[in-house]
Design a protein around this motif. Sequence first.
Motif, PDB file in Angstrom:
ATOM      1  N   GLN A   1       0.810  -1.224   0.000  1.00  0.00           N
ATOM      2  CA  GLN A   1       0.000   0.000   0.000  1.00  0.00           C
ATOM      3  C   GLN A   1       0.842   1.273   0.000  1.00  0.00           C
ATOM      4  O   GLN A   1       0.525   2.255   0.661  1.00  0.00           O
ATOM      5  CB  GLN A   1      -0.996  -0.027   1.166  1.00  0.00           C
ATOM      6  CG  GLN A   1      -1.938  -1.214   1.084  1.00  0.00           C
ATOM      7  CD  GLN A   1      -3.123  -1.143   2.027  1.00  0.00           C
ATOM      8  OE1 GLN A   1      -3.516  -0.076   2.470  1.00  0.00           O
ATOM      9  NE2 GLN A   1      -3.711  -2.291   2.332  1.00  0.00           N
TER      10      GLN A   1
ATOM     11  N   ARG B   1      -4.723  -6.078  -5.355  1.00  0.00           N
ATOM     12  CA  ARG B   1      -5.867  -6.913  -4.962  1.00  0.00           C
ATOM     13  C   ARG B   1      -5.450  -8.354  -4.648  1.00  0.00           C
ATOM     14  O   ARG B   1      -6.303  -9.215  -4.475  1.00  0.00           O
ATOM     15  CB  ARG B   1      -6.913  -6.943  -6.083  1.00  0.00           C
ATOM     16  CG  ARG B   1      -7.621  -5.631  -6.325  1.00  0.00           C
ATOM     17  CD  ARG B   1      -8.903  -5.841  -7.120  1.00  0.00           C
ATOM     18  NE  ARG B   1      -9.490  -4.563  -7.477  1.00  0.00           N
ATOM     19  CZ  ARG B   1      -9.358  -3.975  -8.664  1.00  0.00           C
ATOM     20  NH1 ARG B   1      -8.652  -4.567  -9.623  1.00  0.00           N
ATOM     21  NH2 ARG B   1      -9.907  -2.803  -8.900  1.00  0.00           N
ATOM     22  N   TYR B   2      -4.157  -8.625  -4.595  1.00  0.00           N
ATOM     23  CA  TYR B   2      -3.633  -9.975  -4.368  1.00  0.00           C
ATOM     24  C   TYR B   2      -4.057 -10.923  -5.484  1.00  0.00           C
ATOM     25  O   TYR B   2      -4.240 -12.124  -5.270  1.00  0.00           O
ATOM     26  CB  TYR B   2      -4.099 -10.548  -3.023  1.00  0.00           C
ATOM     27  CG  TYR B   2      -3.864  -9.683  -1.814  1.00  0.00           C
ATOM     28  CD1 TYR B   2      -2.965  -8.626  -1.827  1.00  0.00           C
ATOM     29  CD2 TYR B   2      -4.543  -9.929  -0.611  1.00  0.00           C
ATOM     30  CE1 TYR B   2      -2.744  -7.841  -0.709  1.00  0.00           C
ATOM     31  CE2 TYR B   2      -4.331  -9.151   0.515  1.00  0.00           C
ATOM     32  CZ  TYR B   2      -3.439  -8.102   0.463  1.00  0.00           C
ATOM     33  OH  TYR B   2      -3.232  -7.324   1.580  1.00  0.00           O
ATOM     34  N   ASP B   3      -4.201 -10.392  -6.676  1.00  0.00           N
ATOM     35  CA  ASP B   3      -4.607 -11.183  -7.834  1.00  0.00           C
ATOM     36  C   ASP B   3      -3.341 -11.500  -8.636  1.00  0.00           C
ATOM     37  O   ASP B   3      -2.942 -10.748  -9.527  1.00  0.00           O
ATOM     38  CB  ASP B   3      -5.611 -10.392  -8.675  1.00  0.00           C
ATOM     39  CG  ASP B   3      -6.216 -11.200  -9.802  1.00  0.00           C
ATOM     40  OD1 ASP B   3      -5.994 -12.430  -9.844  1.00  0.00           O
ATOM     41  OD2 ASP B   3      -6.894 -10.607 -10.664  1.00  0.00           O
TER      42      ASP B   3
ATOM     43  N   SER C   1      -6.283   1.300  -1.175  1.00  0.00           N
ATOM     44  CA  SER C   1      -5.824   0.064  -1.812  1.00  0.00           C
ATOM     45  C   SER C   1      -6.866  -1.032  -1.622  1.00  0.00           C
ATOM     46  O   SER C   1      -7.607  -1.040  -0.648  1.00  0.00           O
ATOM     47  CB  SER C   1      -4.498  -0.380  -1.197  1.00  0.00           C
ATOM     48  OG  SER C   1      -3.977  -1.500  -1.861  1.00  0.00           O
ATOM     49  N   GLY C   2      -6.903  -1.970  -2.565  1.00  0.00           N
ATOM     50  CA  GLY C   2      -7.801  -3.114  -2.426  1.00  0.00           C
ATOM     51  C   GLY C   2      -9.245  -2.802  -2.728  1.00  0.00           C
ATOM     52  O   GLY C   2     -10.136  -3.589  -2.364  1.00  0.00           O
TER      53      GLY C   2
ATOM     54  N   LYS D   1      -7.927  -3.362   4.820  1.00  0.00           N
ATOM     55  CA  LYS D   1      -8.268  -4.329   3.779  1.00  0.00           C
ATOM     56  C   LYS D   1      -9.490  -3.856   3.013  1.00  0.00           C
ATOM     57  O   LYS D   1     -10.575  -3.706   3.583  1.00  0.00           O
ATOM     58  CB  LYS D   1      -8.515  -5.711   4.391  1.00  0.00           C
ATOM     59  CG  LYS D   1      -7.260  -6.349   4.972  1.00  0.00           C
ATOM     60  CD  LYS D   1      -7.475  -7.802   5.343  1.00  0.00           C
ATOM     61  CE  LYS D   1      -6.177  -8.456   5.797  1.00  0.00           C
ATOM     62  NZ  LYS D   1      -6.339  -9.901   6.074  1.00  0.00           N
TER      63      LYS D   1
ATOM     64  N   LEU E   1     -10.354  -7.227  -2.375  1.00  0.00           N
ATOM     65  CA  LEU E   1      -9.205  -8.130  -2.310  1.00  0.00           C
ATOM     66  C   LEU E   1      -9.571  -9.532  -2.775  1.00  0.00           C
ATOM     67  O   LEU E   1     -10.632 -10.064  -2.433  1.00  0.00           O
ATOM     68  CB  LEU E   1      -8.648  -8.192  -0.885  1.00  0.00           C
ATOM     69  CG  LEU E   1      -7.956  -6.936  -0.350  1.00  0.00           C
ATOM     70  CD1 LEU E   1      -7.517  -7.154   1.089  1.00  0.00           C
ATOM     71  CD2 LEU E   1      -6.758  -6.561  -1.225  1.00  0.00           C
ATOM     72  N   LYS E   2      -8.692 -10.133  -3.539  1.00  0.00           N
ATOM     73  CA  LYS E   2      -8.802 -11.540  -3.917  1.00  0.00           C
ATOM     74  C   LYS E   2      -8.093 -12.378  -2.855  1.00  0.00           C
ATOM     75  O   LYS E   2      -7.671 -11.878  -1.824  1.00  0.00           O
ATOM     76  CB  LYS E   2      -8.168 -11.762  -5.293  1.00  0.00           C
ATOM     77  CG  LYS E   2      -8.725 -10.879  -6.394  1.00  0.00           C
ATOM     78  CD  LYS E   2     -10.152 -11.237  -6.743  1.00  0.00           C
ATOM     79  CE  LYS E   2     -10.635 -10.431  -7.941  1.00  0.00           C
ATOM     80  NZ  LYS E   2     -12.042 -10.741  -8.298  1.00  0.00           N
TER      81      LYS E   2
ATOM     82  N   GLY F   1      -8.683 -12.241   0.880  1.00  0.00           N
ATOM     83  CA  GLY F   1      -8.150 -11.146   1.677  1.00  0.00           C
ATOM     84  C   GLY F   1      -6.862 -11.475   2.406  1.00  0.00           C
ATOM     85  O   GLY F   1      -6.422 -10.707   3.266  1.00  0.00           O
TER      86      GLY F   1
END
Length: 511
Positions: free
Chosen positions: A65, A79-81, A328-329, A462, A466-467, A470
Amino acid sequence: MKKILIPCLAVIMALQACDKGFIDLNTDPTKTTNAYPQQFLANALMKSVEYNMIRNRNLNNELMQVTVDIGDGDGKVFRYDFRRNWADYLWNGHFTNMSNYRDMYLKAVEPINYSRAYQAVSLICQTWTYSILTDTYGDIPYSQATLGRDSLILEPKFDSQKDIYIDMIAKLDSANTLLRLSPSTELIDAEADLVYKGDKTKWRKFGNSLMLRLLLRIAHKPEMAAYVTKMQEMFTTNAANYPIMTSNADAAILRWTGIGAFVSPYSLLRVQDFRAVSIASFFIDFLRDSYDPRMDISLYNTLYGTTGSSNNRWGISPVSGNYVGIPSGYAPNGGEYTRQSYFYSSDQTAAVSLQTEPMTGMIMNFAEVEFIKAELALKGLLAGDPKTFFYSGAQNSITLWMPGWTKPIQQHLSESDIDWDDNDSFEDKMERIHKQKYFALFLVDMQQWFEYRRTGHPVLPKGNGLKNNGEMPARLYYPVYVQSSNPTSYKNAVRQQGPDEINTKVWWQKP
């Protein structure tokens, strides 16, 4: 048949006669074909820092972030993708470049080139690079890595992270001894040494400070109790033999000159791409609300009636006079987000820009060492008051970038309502330490991500987009091609460490 063979033989003999003396004739007698240890150093250091800077920008900063690459498409890091092909860049770059450090060591042990200093620098650089690789992927090729050319080991085994850490610490211990024994007549070429300009004492301090970073990362593991004792030895019983960083002058930074080949990889990015990424709310809100002088000294001056000439040291753009970030996210199509504050690009001549900033080649700094000591003191593993180390870390984190800033750090933190509080809980104190450490680790490869995975600090908000349920990714995938080029070792690694997925925790993350 004889009529055919005799002319052919005559031609061959004539060609051999023509070749006689060819090699001698075309070899420059004033030059040597033998490489020297120093010839590997400059390029290897530049490549290592380059790979780290690119991954800091497009992976670490998005996960932690610092920035948000705005968009609703797939494969957004914030997004943790994750995509599997992201694994290739750091793996390919560092393992290829590792051969330079290994060759430097091999040349430095040859009688004609013998140098304890270059051996030590090689061991430090190997450990620094391997630590980033193993902290990113977990179990990796280590003891058999880079041996394909000499030993024809083309499918190296993956060593366990525990064994890698044990050997890395041993290498740093050896480097410390080698530099201690290195005579004053044994020099490091200042032109080849892009970090310390040939200063062996500073290389020794860096190696030992790096050892502290690694020791802290494994100190919670019950089976590594002996290494807690090692840290205490470095601080107390044998401190004279383990010099560490004691000021910002000791920081390990490859300062880009912009001359010749020594050009920051950020400056090679298109200016519109460099400034296209927005700064995340988590990062900029704290800087703005605490009147951090690295973001904009004018804000601090206005509030406290002080003066300063180094404006906006990190090259952050305000929006209509305000500093505003992007959460973020956020969910795709969850808001009409457009770029807000961003890092200035180099074509915006009125501004400081990280795109051409010499200090973006950050390897390790003194503030990190002070925050390591603050955490150890908080946990009772080091004598002293943790807030003393906390204040030193916060002060030096700022003055590394703004050496003329003289405000007492306790006064600054108190006025900004972020001061140390002895009555806080253990977790609140860890949060204070690691919030400041987070900013000290700005631009330091992926150390923010590694430290978050180790401690859970600083606490990150979070978003609902988020993918990965999370959950902060614990590692990168192995490169896909490794499954076909080194199938047996790959399968053994998966069997040993766990599935080749981003949520499989590496050894030091496990209880």
